[in-house]
Design a protein around this motif. Sequence first.
Motif, PDB file in Angstrom:
ATOM      1  N   UNK A 200       1.116   0.103  -0.207  1.00 47.93           N
ATOM      2  CA  UNK A 200       1.738  -0.168   1.091  1.00 47.93           C
ATOM      3  C   UNK A 200       1.637   1.051   2.003  1.00 47.93           C
ATOM      4  N   UNK A 201       1.978   2.212   1.473  1.00 43.35           N
ATOM      5  CA  UNK A 201       1.886   3.443   2.261  1.00 43.35           C
ATOM      6  C   UNK A 201       0.460   3.735   2.692  1.00 43.35           C
ATOM      7  N   UNK A 202      -0.476   3.511   1.797  1.00 41.66           N
ATOM      8  CA  UNK A 202      -1.889   3.770   2.117  1.00 41.66           C
ATOM      9  C   UNK A 202      -2.400   2.823   3.198  1.00 41.66           C
ATOM     10  N   UNK A 203      -1.988   1.566   3.130  1.00 36.29           N
ATOM     11  CA  UNK A 203      -2.419   0.602   4.149  1.00 36.29           C
ATOM     12  C   UNK A 203      -1.847   0.977   5.514  1.00 36.29           C
ATOM     13  N   UNK A 204      -0.583   1.366   5.555  1.00 38.40           N
ATOM     14  CA  UNK A 204       0.028   1.764   6.829  1.00 38.40           C
ATOM     15  C   UNK A 204      -0.658   3.009   7.393  1.00 38.40           C
TER      16      UNK A 204
END
Length: 168
Positions: A57-61
């Motif tokens: 999730x953090x990487x996608x954001x």
Amino acid sequence: MIFEWFSTMFSEPSEQAKLFTVAISTTLAVTLLLLNQLFIRKRDRKERTIEKLEELTGSIHEFYSLGLEVNRSLNLGKTYDDKLIEKFVGLGIKVNTLCSLYFCQSKIDTSISDDIISLGIDGLSEPKLESGDTIPSDHPYLEVNEEFHAWFEESQLKLEQLINQHVK
């Protein structure tokens, strides 16, 4: 030989009762140990999956945020920032790797980064918009932003499905 010794040792009913009690206790203890290990392994797997979902999730954001920045830099600023583009591509690789290793049933395609970079590089030679100019509706910057936003929304839906599948 062993059977004879066994029969001799446990020939009396009181000895047989002790043997039965020991056998039941041992079976119960081994069963509880195996069940405990099973539950611990299952809990650890779920915790690891949650950690990887948080990382994904953090990487996608971050990928989305950097993508917008790369698009703005290439299409509006007409500048090529190697470090920014390397970080953007690296995050795409990280997202792909996390999906491949942990969530292969729900792949999030980050090949959009190639489109953003190649369109931006193609436009570097075109004249730069002046400060305060209105961005034309057919400008590559707006087109890429729209496409990238649709990618982000689709990725968010896939993340939500993964969370529902693995956490709830």
